[in-house]
Design a protein around this motif. Structure first.
Motif, PDB file in Angstrom:
ATOM      1  N   LEU A 183       2.280  65.577 -54.145  1.00 20.16           N
ATOM      2  CA  LEU A 183       2.049  64.511 -53.171  1.00 20.16           C
ATOM      3  C   LEU A 183       1.819  65.191 -51.821  1.00 20.16           C
ATOM      4  N   PRO A 184       0.618  65.721 -51.576  1.00 18.84           N
ATOM      5  CA  PRO A 184       0.366  66.492 -50.353  1.00 18.84           C
ATOM      6  C   PRO A 184       0.565  65.647 -49.116  1.00 18.84           C
ATOM      7  N   VAL A 185       0.962  66.320 -48.026  1.00 15.79           N
ATOM      8  CA  VAL A 185       1.264  65.609 -46.796  1.00 15.79           C
ATOM      9  C   VAL A 185       0.021  64.967 -46.201  1.00 15.79           C
ATOM     10  N   ASP A 186      -1.166  65.556 -46.422  1.00 10.40           N
ATOM     11  CA  ASP A 186      -2.351  64.921 -45.867  1.00 10.40           C
ATOM     12  C   ASP A 186      -2.638  63.587 -46.548  1.00 10.40           C
ATOM     13  N   HIS A 187      -2.086  63.408 -47.756  1.00  5.82           N
ATOM     14  CA  HIS A 187      -2.163  62.104 -48.410  1.00  5.82           C
ATOM     15  C   HIS A 187      -1.349  61.075 -47.616  1.00  5.82           C
ATOM     16  N   VAL A 188      -0.167  61.488 -47.140  1.00  5.42           N
ATOM     17  CA  VAL A 188       0.656  60.621 -46.288  1.00  5.42           C
ATOM     18  C   VAL A 188      -0.117  60.221 -45.044  1.00  5.42           C
ATOM     19  N   ALA A 189      -0.709  61.223 -44.364  1.00  2.39           N
ATOM     20  CA  ALA A 189      -1.450  60.944 -43.134  1.00  2.39           C
ATOM     21  C   ALA A 189      -2.609  59.999 -43.386  1.00  2.39           C
ATOM     22  N   GLY A 196      16.403  56.176 -41.135  1.00  2.00           N
ATOM     23  CA  GLY A 196      15.840  55.862 -42.443  1.00  2.00           C
ATOM     24  C   GLY A 196      15.858  57.029 -43.409  1.00  2.00           C
ATOM     25  N   LEU A 197      15.488  58.219 -42.935  1.00  2.00           N
ATOM     26  CA  LEU A 197      15.469  59.387 -43.813  1.00  2.00           C
ATOM     27  C   LEU A 197      16.869  59.893 -44.126  1.00  2.00           C
ATOM     28  N   ALA A 198      17.802  59.729 -43.173  1.00  2.00           N
ATOM     29  CA  ALA A 198      19.171  60.213 -43.382  1.00  2.00           C
ATOM     30  C   ALA A 198      19.885  59.435 -44.476  1.00  2.00           C
ATOM     31  N   THR A 199      19.558  58.161 -44.626  1.00  2.00           N
ATOM     32  CA  THR A 199      20.257  57.322 -45.606  1.00  2.00           C
ATOM     33  C   THR A 199      19.523  57.231 -46.937  1.00  2.00           C
ATOM     34  N   VAL A 234       5.812  71.700 -39.340  1.00  2.00           N
ATOM     35  CA  VAL A 234       6.626  70.506 -39.585  1.00  2.00           C
ATOM     36  C   VAL A 234       6.039  69.791 -40.790  1.00  2.00           C
ATOM     37  N   ASP A 235       6.837  68.923 -41.386  1.00  2.00           N
ATOM     38  CA  ASP A 235       6.325  68.155 -42.515  1.00  2.00           C
ATOM     39  C   ASP A 235       5.396  67.034 -42.058  1.00  2.00           C
ATOM     40  N   LEU A 236       5.661  66.495 -40.872  1.00  2.00           N
ATOM     41  CA  LEU A 236       4.833  65.400 -40.376  1.00  2.00           C
ATOM     42  C   LEU A 236       4.941  65.348 -38.865  1.00  2.00           C
ATOM     43  N   GLU A 237       3.819  65.067 -38.197  1.00  2.00           N
ATOM     44  CA  GLU A 237       3.826  64.873 -36.750  1.00  2.00           C
ATOM     45  C   GLU A 237       3.212  63.522 -36.437  1.00  2.00           C
ATOM     46  N   VAL A 238       3.919  62.728 -35.631  1.00  2.00           N
ATOM     47  CA  VAL A 238       3.439  61.414 -35.205  1.00  2.00           C
ATOM     48  C   VAL A 238       3.210  61.481 -33.700  1.00  2.00           C
ATOM     49  N   ASP A 239       1.976  61.290 -33.285  1.00  2.00           N
ATOM     50  CA  ASP A 239       1.579  61.554 -31.902  1.00  2.00           C
ATOM     51  C   ASP A 239       1.339  60.240 -31.165  1.00  2.00           C
ATOM     52  N   PHE A 240       2.081  60.031 -30.077  1.00  2.00           N
ATOM     53  CA  PHE A 240       1.942  58.816 -29.272  1.00  2.00           C
ATOM     54  C   PHE A 240       1.253  59.069 -27.933  1.00  2.00           C
ATOM     55  N   LEU A 253       6.096  56.745 -47.713  1.00  2.00           N
ATOM     56  CA  LEU A 253       5.094  57.745 -48.043  1.00  2.00           C
ATOM     57  C   LEU A 253       5.595  59.178 -47.946  1.00  2.00           C
ATOM     58  N   ILE A 254       6.550  59.434 -47.023  1.00  2.00           N
ATOM     59  CA  ILE A 254       7.043  60.802 -46.858  1.00  2.00           C
ATOM     60  C   ILE A 254       7.751  61.237 -48.139  1.00  2.00           C
ATOM     61  N   PRO A 255       7.378  62.375 -48.715  1.00  2.00           N
ATOM     62  CA  PRO A 255       8.024  62.826 -49.962  1.00  2.00           C
ATOM     63  C   PRO A 255       9.530  62.976 -49.776  1.00  2.00           C
ATOM     64  N   ASP A 256      10.278  62.489 -50.721  1.00  2.00           N
ATOM     65  CA  ASP A 256      11.728  62.612 -50.679  1.00  2.00           C
ATOM     66  C   ASP A 256      12.117  64.083 -50.761  1.00  2.00           C
ATOM     67  N   VAL A 257      13.077  64.494 -49.930  1.00  2.00           N
ATOM     68  CA  VAL A 257      13.503  65.889 -49.924  1.00  2.00           C
ATOM     69  C   VAL A 257      14.040  66.299 -51.282  1.00  2.00           C
TER      70      VAL A 257
END
Length: 469
Positions: free
Chosen positions: A342-348, A24-27, A189-195, A326-330
């Motif tokens: 658009l701070p990353v904690d807003h994404v979280a 998704g992010l690559a495209t 990192v810009d974002l961490e998703v923990d499973f 939600l992740i800010p576009d590079v």
């Protein structure tokens, strides 16, 4: 500058999240560097089989993973639905992925069925379900898009072997450039998703997940395969029987606060045999907390692999789409825009709020399977009490925000759990019903005949794997 996302855990959902984020992010913007996706391979214990619903299969198709690969590489088997059976009940009730009956002039079939049975005596709701007869005969073929064909009523899921599915997903991730690490390394990192299952403090949910543990084992398949999973009510909860291409997986689903794993294992040995039973948890202690420093809880593993009706892939799909939005576009970095716009904690925060709603919806489905008298149980969420009561009173399904099931699936599930309406909509009394009743009476015979003409599921599966695509 690359967007960097770290996914922690080696569950099915973790691999899907890593793969989906990479694609998704690559495209999203071809003018910026590809994102860096890191997966930390931390073991997560899961049940041994995974039931992919039609909605889940659409998600896999978006990720360019075909049904044929799921069948061939993950020992997958086509399935048309679930057989439900209560303790001491000789009659099975069927939940179908496809149609059951028909809507008449926009009026739901549950109302048509209720009026028909009032006039013509008792006839089960699933007696008008084509998939039920196909599953009973273990016959199958892909549905047709021709709406005049009875095959258009069929929809199917696929049951897969969890470990083989993870091998397939790992290969796809590595081929797309997802970096796999054995241990989590220090670094921003810009974002961490923990499973990974962990205990967390914070806001306690106001619902009780009811079923939160499983024991499962896998044994070789003897005899013919089946076109449906079996859900059998037991004293400890439910015993789910999934048929794969070459094996059968038994999964006990129970409440660990009321029954120990040792007790449930003893019951399973008596009924199924002395196999190696593996324990996994639906960790209701996981909360979708508000994380700082770009970290979010993965709501899907907080659900666990849903044992009832669908997997957690649909929830994961929704969350993946949300993160991609939600992740800010590079490109914002390259244009000189400050990231604190658009701070990353807003994404979280937004992600966790959304995942929290999905967590509630998942818990409600488990609560519904508890089959507790909704009027007397303090363990069942008020939304489920209202849903059951409204359906019993009027045949209407209460709308739930971010529901994991469509309205017609709710209807079929309620019937499978022996929750039936006492009344039908008064709109039916304003319409001539004789033609509809005659159509229903003749329809049951036609469903039997059509199901008998289909090939055995094992024959069709073998043909499906060998034919050219």
């Amino acid at each position: 500058m690359k967007t960097t996302v770290r996914v922690v855990g080696n569950s099915v959902e973790a691999w899907l999240m890593a793969f989906g984020l990479k694609r998704g992010l690559a495209t999203r913007n071809v003018n910026v560097p590809e994102p860096m996706i890191l997966l930390v391979d931390v073991p997560v214990v899961e049940p041994m089989s995974f039931h992919l619903s039609p909605m889940d299969l659409e998600f896999f198709q978006e990720l360019a993973i075909s049904e044929r690969e799921l069948i061939e590489l993950a020992d997958g088997q086509f399935t048309l639905g679930y057989n439900y059976r209560e303790i001491g009940d000789t009659q099975e009730r069927f939940f179908a992925w496809g149609d059951c009956g028909f809507n008449w002039q926009s009026i739901g079939f549950q109302h048509v069925w209720r009026k028909f049975t009032n006039l013509n005596g008792y006839e089960t709701f699933d007696a008008f379900c084509f998939a039920k007869y196909c599953a009973q005969l273990n016959h199958f073929v892909h549905r047709q898009d021709n709406q005049r064909s009875i095959l258009s009523q069929l929809r199917h899921g696929i049951t897969v072997d969890v470990e083989k599915l993870k091998i397939l997903l790992r290969g796809r991730c590595e081929s797309e450039g997802v970096q796999v690490e054995k241990a989590q390394k220090a670094g921003p990192v810009d974002l961490e998703v923990d499973f990974t299952p962990q205990l967390h403090s914070g806001h306690e949910p106001d619902y009780n997940p009811v079923y939160n543990s499983t024991l499962s084992c896998k044994v070789p398949l003897n005899g013919d395969t089946r076109g449906a999973s079996n859900l059998l009510r037991k004293d400890f909860g439910w015993l789910k029987v999934d048929f794969l291409g070459s094996s059968v997986v038994y999964t006990a689903i129970y409440d660990a606060s009321n029954y120990s794993a040792e007790f449930v294992r003893e019951q399973l040995v008596k009924e199924v045999g002395n196999h190696n039973w593996y324990e996994s948890l639906y960790p209701d202690q996981l909360k979708c907390d508000m994380w700082r420093e770009a970290k979010v809880r993965a709501g899907t593993h907080a659900f666990g692999l849903m044992p009832f009706v669908h997997s957690s892939c649909y929830s994961l799909h929704r969350q993946l789409d949300t993160l991609l939005q939600l992740i800010p576009d590079v490109s914002m970095r390259n244009s000189g825009v400050e990231l604190n716009v658009l701070p990353v904690d807003h994404v979280a925060k937004e992600y966790n709020e959304f995942a929290g709603v999905l967590l509630e919806r998942s818990a409600e489905i488990r609560q519904l399977h508890c089959n507790i008298d909704a009027a007397e149980s303090a363990n069942v969420d008020i939304k489920i009490q209202q849903l059951k009561q409204l359906f019993e009173d009027s045949g209407v399904v209460k709308h739930l925000t971010e529901s994991l099931l469509a309205e017609d699936d709710w209807v079929k599930l309620l019937f499978a759990l022996n929750v039936t309406p006492r009344n039908y909509t008064p709109l039916l009394d304003a319409k001539p019903f004789g033609e509809v009743a005659a159509r229903l009476r003749e329809g049951v015979k036609a469903l039997h005949v059509a199901a008998e003409k289909l090939p055995p599921i094992s024959v069709y599966r073998a043909h499906y794997l060998t034919k050219s695509h």
